[in-house]
Design a protein around this motif. Structure first.
Motif, PDB file in Angstrom:
ATOM      1  N   SER A 130       0.753  -1.308  -0.217  1.00  0.00           N
ATOM      2  CA  SER A 130      -0.007   0.035   0.006  1.00  0.00           C
ATOM      3  C   SER A 130       0.715   1.278  -0.009  1.00  0.00           C
ATOM      4  N   GLN A 131       1.935   1.099   0.808  1.00  0.00           N
ATOM      5  CA  GLN A 131       2.763   2.264   0.897  1.00  0.00           C
ATOM      6  C   GLN A 131       3.619   2.603  -0.468  1.00  0.00           C
ATOM      7  N   ILE A 132       3.920   1.702  -1.213  1.00  0.00           N
ATOM      8  CA  ILE A 132       4.734   1.598  -2.433  1.00  0.00           C
ATOM      9  C   ILE A 132       3.428   2.180  -3.386  1.00  0.00           C
ATOM     10  N   ARG A 133       2.340   1.709  -3.336  1.00  0.00           N
ATOM     11  CA  ARG A 133       1.361   2.117  -4.388  1.00  0.00           C
ATOM     12  C   ARG A 133       1.038   3.613  -4.098  1.00  0.00           C
ATOM     13  N   THR A 134       0.944   3.968  -2.898  1.00  0.00           N
ATOM     14  CA  THR A 134       0.639   5.394  -2.605  1.00  0.00           C
ATOM     15  C   THR A 134       1.819   6.297  -3.304  1.00  0.00           C
ATOM     16  N   ILE A 166       3.777   5.604  -5.697  1.00  0.00           N
ATOM     17  CA  ILE A 166       3.621   5.564  -7.273  1.00  0.00           C
ATOM     18  C   ILE A 166       2.562   6.494  -7.815  1.00  0.00           C
ATOM     19  N   LYS A 167       1.432   6.647  -6.892  1.00  0.00           N
ATOM     20  CA  LYS A 167       0.310   7.442  -7.243  1.00  0.00           C
ATOM     21  C   LYS A 167       0.750   8.771  -7.340  1.00  0.00           C
ATOM     22  N   SER A 168       1.615   9.195  -6.285  1.00  0.00           N
ATOM     23  CA  SER A 168       1.907  10.514  -6.208  1.00  0.00           C
ATOM     24  C   SER A 168       2.816  10.852  -7.267  1.00  0.00           C
TER      25      SER A 168
END
Length: 87
Positions: free
Chosen positions: A26-30, A32-34
């Motif tokens: 979840s932290q990595i996806r966040t 990436i979304k930034s």
């Protein structure tokens, strides 16, 4: 059903590791979304700094066994290409 003490311990440990790994993904996806948000906004400086924050997180995900190394490499490569094309 687990019968041995070791099997019961593995079930407990696997449940605990699942929570940790879900948080890590979840932290990595966040992050990436930034990068993607900065790309959408057209802000190359913000995209570059966000990309610099994503790379070690992806590498850490590979080291921890959350992502396959080729998956992380592909994600980082595609993001880098998009940031470079932003000009």
């Amino acid at each position: 059903m687990a019968n041995t003490p070791q099997a019961k311990k593995r079930i407990r440990r696997n449940a605990h590791r699942t929570v940790i790994n879900k948080n890590r993904v979840s932290q990595i996806r966040t992050k990436i979304k930034s990068v993607e948000a900065a790309l959408e906004a057209g802000d190359k400086a913000a995209a570059t700094t966000a990309l610099a924050a994503v790379q070690p997180e992806l590498a850490r995900g590979v080291a921890r066994g959350v992502f396959h190394k080729n998956t992380a490499s592909r994600k980082f490569s595609r993001l880098t290409k998009r940031v470079a094309a932003l000009a």
